[in-house]
Design an enzyme around this catalytic site. Sequence first.
Site, short mmCIF file in Angstrom:
data_model
loop_
_atom_site.label_atom_id
_atom_site.label_comp_id
_atom_site.label_asym_id
_atom_site.label_seq_id
_atom_site.Cartn_x
_atom_site.Cartn_y
_atom_site.Cartn_z
N GLU A 117 0.81 -1.23 0.00
CA GLU A 117 0.00 0.00 0.00
C GLU A 117 0.84 1.28 0.00
O GLU A 117 0.64 2.17 0.82
CB GLU A 117 -0.99 -0.03 1.16
CG GLU A 117 -1.91 -1.24 1.09
CD GLU A 117 -2.84 -1.39 2.28
OE1 GLU A 117 -2.84 -0.51 3.16
OE2 GLU A 117 -3.58 -2.39 2.32
N ASN A 142 2.29 -4.71 -3.31
CA ASN A 142 0.90 -5.10 -3.12
C ASN A 142 0.05 -3.87 -2.81
O ASN A 142 0.48 -2.99 -2.07
CB ASN A 142 0.86 -6.08 -1.93
CG ASN A 142 -0.48 -6.74 -1.72
OD1 ASN A 142 -1.10 -7.21 -2.67
ND2 ASN A 142 -0.95 -6.78 -0.48
N HIS A 183 -10.20 -6.27 -2.58
CA HIS A 183 -11.27 -6.16 -1.59
C HIS A 183 -12.43 -5.49 -2.32
O HIS A 183 -12.43 -4.27 -2.51
CB HIS A 183 -10.82 -5.32 -0.40
CG HIS A 183 -9.74 -5.97 0.42
ND1 HIS A 183 -9.96 -7.12 1.14
CD2 HIS A 183 -8.44 -5.64 0.61
CE1 HIS A 183 -8.84 -7.47 1.76
NE2 HIS A 183 -7.90 -6.59 1.44
N GLU A 231 -5.74 -10.62 -1.74
CA GLU A 231 -6.56 -10.48 -0.53
C GLU A 231 -8.04 -10.44 -0.89
O GLU A 231 -8.81 -9.67 -0.33
CB GLU A 231 -6.19 -9.19 0.22
CG GLU A 231 -4.74 -9.07 0.58
CD GLU A 231 -4.40 -7.84 1.41
OE1 GLU A 231 -5.33 -7.21 1.96
OE2 GLU A 231 -3.21 -7.52 1.50
N ASP A 236 -11.86 -10.57 -1.21
CA ASP A 236 -13.11 -10.90 -0.56
C ASP A 236 -14.19 -10.07 -1.23
O ASP A 236 -13.90 -9.06 -1.88
CB ASP A 236 -13.10 -10.72 0.97
CG ASP A 236 -12.43 -9.45 1.46
OD1 ASP A 236 -12.34 -8.48 0.68
OD2 ASP A 236 -12.00 -9.42 2.62
#
Length: 684
Positions: free
Chosen positions: A325, A368, A403, A432, A434
């Site tokens: 990030e 990432n 996400h 990651e 979801d």
Amino acid sequence: MRALARLAVTTLLVAAPLAAVTVATSTASAADDPVPITVLTSDFEDGSAQGWTGRAAETVAHSTAVAHGGAGSLAVTGRTATWQGPSLDVLGVVEKGTAYTISAWVRMTSGSDNVRLSVERRSGGVAAYDQVVGNTAVTAGGWVNLTGRYTLATDVDFLRIYVETGSATGDFAIDDVTVSYVPALPIQTGIPAVRDVVDEFPVGAAITGAEIVGDHGRLLSRHFASVTPGNALKWDATEPSENTFTYAQADPLIAYATANGLAVRGHTLVWHNQTPSWVFTGADGQPMTATAEDKELLLARLENHIRNVAGHYGDTIAVWDVVNEVIDENQSDGLRRSTWYTVAGLDYIRTAFRVAREVLPDAKLFINDYNTNVPAKRDKLYALVAQLRAEGVPIDGVGHQMHINVSWPTLAETEAMIQKFVPLGVEQQVTEMDVSIYPNSGESFPAPPADRLLQQAYVYRDMFALFRRYASEITSVTLWGLADDNTWLDTFPVTRKDAPLLFDTRLQAKPAYWGVVDPSKIGVSPSASASVSVSPSASISPSASVSPSGSVSPSGSVSVSPSASVSPSGSVSPSVGVAGCSVTYRVTGSWPGGFQGEVKVANTGTAAVSGWSLAWQFTGGQRIAQLWNGSVIQSGATVTVTNTSWNGTLAPGGSATVGFLSSWTGSNPVPAAFTVNGTACAVN
Ligand code: 9MR
């Protein structure tokens, strides 16, 4: 008030009812909603402290000064440290591998403080502390409930729950403490393993300690081929104080992965979150600033950290999120203004990759980030990776966190995200993923509605189909959690029960699982994740969609009209003439031997166009290698692109945009003419 406490517990643990879809799996009906079993209650109504003691010399005693329910509570006085407070032995009550809900009511005697609920466990005399409920504001004005979930993941010889404060040592009272659990359902063994069905790349799950034991462990090793420790490898877990390295959280997870043949993604060596404040404190004890001295110290700490943590695991962890990030698309240079950046500039990223490469010559080193599907962010990340790689910084891959939620982003945006990085020649991983059931912060359901779960299943179906189609680029897909009983989204962006994963709170397969494993079980969707625009300028109203007429009934069951037919590629044959059209052709990036392009086709007539076929000549010998948002056939110089299922209708004034990668040799002339359904278009 005991009934209320119980209600809170029930609400938290209620199992998500499954959608009435055509899945061949047993589903929990409302009648099967689990009733929690309470294994411990401390109501302090019998005049005693009911086994509670202090953690040191503080005084813990029964009290009738205040009570949450009935007449008694437990008061703590004489505390001399914030960690002191009432504590109860739960060894023999709490079993390893079972997910418990612990609830306690707390009230300050005077003033206010932050109060936490924690567990102390010891194995062979070594103590560890698990936070069950983090700092929660409590005053003398009323009772506050602390409720959290706890799963013991290790063998212990000492286990106590306790309540402590965040900043001061004031007196407080507790009351109506309960520990309960929902009986587990056996994990389903008669359904395909995700890792067997999706075998183009490892599919992984982020895990905490609790997910490697009991049914969670069985579910994990059965379905997944890779794991990412969700928190255990972060700086606060591995180097909480300077040069003191601890792997107590991570080692059991890595050992489990090794024992079960699972790959490990290391997450993460450098981040602006979950990094202890000492890292950014200068030799003078002051917060670091942009001085040469502070920069040198910060980079030395960074190097030491990476040498130790990456070195500790060596080749066991073959993929690392080296930096996490670092992009802020709102900065003109695209770089997040973290303390890392303000003290060390870009050198912290350069140093991190250099040292990681030195320690792990064979590991894949990733950068990432989240929201990489958002063009502004994606492009800033692209620019940074391109710049650093050109400098020789050893970045092997780009991690897309993904996400997302049930209605964002579109498939087209996601495809464009993957496409963007292809020219860089980097690996790409979904790190990651979801899929929140909530498209915004305003909604909250005690249990996920069936139609939302179905919508989510379509998103998983479509996204996994996309990733598998791009298996030459995507080398791993990790979900940010194992099952809906443990997801960070329960408290982000607001506290509410979310259900973003493939398995429900009782570890049973959801429609989302079937969306990945066997989409025929969830019927045909109205193209849930693909029915919106392909670019901000190419809007197609949902009512103009040409997707098959699958409809979702209020109960969540899917019906597909017998007449609905769709070709394997989902395309609609062009059948309608075009009164007027215009085309905009752009080269969006080029490099020796290749380029990326974009063609926007607009309907300038007054009638909708249903199904389109766009053609042009590549007279310079260009060959299209890959195209998205359409299907392509190239015969010699003639390129013909037809619409996909979601962009086939062009309303008057509407448009669609396709993107592509192409090779070129010699020259790369721009096509001079375009036709749509045989009609010559204006060229912009
Ligand atoms: O899953 C992690 C959660 O338990 C932590 O509380 C949170 C706070 O730092 O971090 C979560 O993981 C994050 C990941 O490390 C980086 N991308 C966003 C993830 C969700 O916040």
